[in-house]
Design a protein around this motif. Sequence first.
Motif, PDB file in Angstrom:
ATOM      1  N   VAL A  46      32.069  49.148  42.851  1.00 18.94           N
ATOM      2  CA  VAL A  46      33.346  50.452  43.607  1.00 18.94           C
ATOM      3  C   VAL A  46      33.484  51.148  42.597  1.00 18.94           C
ATOM      4  CG1 VAL A  46      34.984  50.415  44.654  1.00 18.94           C
ATOM      5  CG2 VAL A  46      34.461  48.994  45.182  1.00 18.94           C
ATOM      6  N   GLU A  47      32.978  52.959  42.265  1.00 23.49           N
ATOM      7  CA  GLU A  47      32.878  53.787  41.785  1.00 23.49           C
ATOM      8  C   GLU A  47      33.606  54.251  41.426  1.00 23.49           C
ATOM      9  OE1 GLU A  47      29.314  55.112  40.780  1.00 23.49           O
ATOM     10  OE2 GLU A  47      28.636  53.258  40.666  1.00 23.49           O
ATOM     11  N   ALA A  48      35.022  54.219  40.634  1.00 24.56           N
ATOM     12  CA  ALA A  48      36.046  55.433  40.966  1.00 24.56           C
ATOM     13  C   ALA A  48      35.344  56.798  39.899  1.00 24.56           C
ATOM     14  CB  ALA A  48      37.223  54.715  40.659  1.00 24.56           C
ATOM     15  N   HIS A  49      35.590  57.425  40.681  1.00 22.87           N
ATOM     16  CA  HIS A  49      34.733  58.829  39.795  1.00 22.87           C
ATOM     17  C   HIS A  49      35.996  59.857  39.163  1.00 22.87           C
ATOM     18  CE1 HIS A  49      30.313  58.713  39.363  1.00 22.87           C
ATOM     19  NE2 HIS A  49      30.640  57.871  40.630  1.00 22.87           N
ATOM     20  N   ASP A  57      27.604  50.991  45.970  1.00 20.49           N
ATOM     21  CA  ASP A  57      25.872  52.299  46.180  1.00 20.49           C
ATOM     22  C   ASP A  57      25.629  52.836  47.009  1.00 20.49           C
ATOM     23  OD1 ASP A  57      25.877  48.678  46.264  1.00 20.49           O
ATOM     24  OD2 ASP A  57      26.456  48.543  48.919  1.00 20.49           O
ATOM     25  N   LYS A  58      25.445  54.045  45.619  1.00 23.05           N
ATOM     26  CA  LYS A  58      25.249  55.235  45.380  1.00 23.05           C
ATOM     27  C   LYS A  58      26.482  55.982  46.822  1.00 23.05           C
ATOM     28  CE  LYS A  58      21.453  54.224  42.953  1.00 23.05           C
ATOM     29  NZ  LYS A  58      19.940  53.849  42.907  1.00 23.05           N
ATOM     30  N   GLN A  59      27.180  55.671  47.267  1.00 23.16           N
ATOM     31  CA  GLN A  59      27.399  56.448  48.822  1.00 23.16           C
ATOM     32  C   GLN A  59      28.662  56.824  48.166  1.00 23.16           C
ATOM     33  OE1 GLN A  59      25.934  54.491  52.294  1.00 23.16           O
ATOM     34  NE2 GLN A  59      24.395  55.731  52.330  1.00 23.16           N
ATOM     35  N   VAL A  60      29.524  57.903  48.809  1.00 25.11           N
ATOM     36  CA  VAL A  60      30.381  58.550  48.825  1.00 25.11           C
ATOM     37  C   VAL A  60      31.651  57.707  50.076  1.00 25.11           C
ATOM     38  CG1 VAL A  60      32.603  59.836  48.321  1.00 25.11           C
ATOM     39  CG2 VAL A  60      30.243  60.555  47.957  1.00 25.11           C
ATOM     40  N   PRO A  62      35.130  57.070  51.527  1.00 22.71           N
ATOM     41  CA  PRO A  62      36.816  57.841  52.064  1.00 22.71           C
ATOM     42  C   PRO A  62      37.808  56.217  51.649  1.00 22.71           C
ATOM     43  CG  PRO A  62      35.207  58.568  53.621  1.00 22.71           C
ATOM     44  CD  PRO A  62      34.698  57.344  52.870  1.00 22.71           C
ATOM     45  N   ILE A  63      38.396  56.521  51.204  1.00 22.27           N
ATOM     46  CA  ILE A  63      39.425  55.241  51.037  1.00 22.27           C
ATOM     47  C   ILE A  63      39.414  54.712  52.639  1.00 22.27           C
ATOM     48  CG2 ILE A  63      41.474  57.321  50.713  1.00 22.27           C
ATOM     49  CD1 ILE A  63      41.268  54.203  48.107  1.00 22.27           C
ATOM     50  N   ALA A  64      39.661  55.383  53.327  1.00 21.26           N
ATOM     51  CA  ALA A  64      40.860  54.381  54.619  1.00 21.26           C
ATOM     52  C   ALA A  64      38.828  53.816  54.985  1.00 21.26           C
ATOM     53  CB  ALA A  64      41.159  56.179  55.273  1.00 21.26           C
ATOM     54  N   ASN A  65      38.552  54.402  54.336  1.00 22.96           N
ATOM     55  CA  ASN A  65      36.595  53.148  55.178  1.00 22.96           C
ATOM     56  C   ASN A  65      36.824  52.049  54.097  1.00 22.96           C
ATOM     57  OD1 ASN A  65      37.089  55.234  56.926  1.00 22.96           O
ATOM     58  ND2 ASN A  65      34.576  55.648  56.811  1.00 22.96           N
ATOM     59  N   LEU A  66      37.133  52.521  52.710  1.00 20.15           N
ATOM     60  CA  LEU A  66      36.564  51.260  51.700  1.00 20.15           C
ATOM     61  C   LEU A  66      37.510  49.210  52.207  1.00 20.15           C
ATOM     62  CD1 LEU A  66      36.158  51.455  49.164  1.00 20.15           C
ATOM     63  CD2 LEU A  66      37.808  50.667  47.756  1.00 20.15           C
ATOM     64  N   ARG A  67      38.201  50.175  53.244  1.00 10.56           N
ATOM     65  CA  ARG A  67      38.902  48.178  53.089  1.00 10.56           C
ATOM     66  C   ARG A  67      38.258  47.596  54.053  1.00 10.56           C
ATOM     67  NH1 ARG A  67      44.829  47.823  56.435  1.00 10.56           N
ATOM     68  NH2 ARG A  67      44.467  45.401  57.299  1.00 10.56           N
ATOM     69  N   GLY A  68      37.509  48.730  55.278  1.00  8.34           N
ATOM     70  CA  GLY A  68      36.441  47.982  57.001  1.00  8.34           C
ATOM     71  C   GLY A  68      35.284  47.089  56.487  1.00  8.34           C
ATOM     72  N   LEU A  69      34.433  48.131  54.356  1.00  7.01           N
ATOM     73  CA  LEU A  69      33.800  48.315  54.191  1.00  7.01           C
ATOM     74  C   LEU A  69      33.641  46.457  53.441  1.00  7.01           C
ATOM     75  CD1 LEU A  69      31.756  50.342  52.569  1.00  7.01           C
ATOM     76  CD2 LEU A  69      32.030  48.844  51.140  1.00  7.01           C
ATOM     77  N   ILE A  70      34.135  46.478  52.282  1.00  7.45           N
ATOM     78  CA  ILE A  70      35.139  45.708  51.557  1.00  7.45           C
ATOM     79  C   ILE A  70      34.938  44.127  52.397  1.00  7.45           C
ATOM     80  CG2 ILE A  70      36.430  44.801  49.827  1.00  7.45           C
ATOM     81  CD1 ILE A  70      35.359  46.698  48.967  1.00  7.45           C
TER      82      ILE A  70
END
Lengths: 117, 139
Positions: A46-49, A57-60, A62-70
């Motif tokens: 998980v990159e924090a720019h 995975d080269k895709q931006v 949003p923080i709101a979606n991060l939890r579901g993705l993980i």
Amino acid sequence: MSDIAFLLLIFFLVSTIFALEQGIPLVLPGKTSSNVKVKRKDILVVEAHANGAIVVDKQVVPIANLRGLIERRIAETEKLIVVVESHPDSDYGLMVDILDELRLANARRISLKTMKL
Amino acid sequence: MKFSRESKIENNIPTASMADIAFLLLIFFMVTTIFKLEDGLTVSLPRAETAAKQKRERIMRVWIDAGGYISIQDKLVRVHQVRDIMTNALSENPLLIVAFNADHRVPAGVVHEVMEQLKEANAVRVSFTADPERAGGRR
């Protein structure tokens, strides 16, 4: 008189809340800890720019979606190791936000890293 | 021969003012007590819902303000000094938790540099102090 004084004393004794230390605990790898080889597919970076964007995975993302993705990735790979790779100029707050989301998603294997420039 | 009777004078300690004295002392100590506060830096902590309570007695705070200044135990320190401070602190308290009281705007690079020093000192337990309610940081 003294009744009132004791009443006040007890009231303040009970109502005083001492400042609590609240934080996100983490154990760093120490100097003595050996390097452990892990499979590439077990790693999720998980990159924090610096501009505040979170990239997975080269895709931006949003923080709101991060939890579901993980959560989904952990369901796929049980031993998932999440590497939080932060840009040196990115906000520390962003890193804490990501760590918070990881903890909400029950990710237990977390590694912190700085982005190589 | 007749002995004179013992005098009937009672020797009492007047206790009526006892409570007054007690309260006076209480107020005196309340007013004169100074709690030792650690002067950290002014930071606006990041927000985190999952922030968990940490044992206070095991905590050593590292303050990093928005300008990147680092303060440990009331002293402003440079990054490369952190390792020695932590080595000393660890020898006193092996279960030390290093709490990062860092401003949410501080560059992550500064925090990572401090963490590298902690790794070298083997101070592996860290905690990122966050406020579950504060609006700072996110969204």
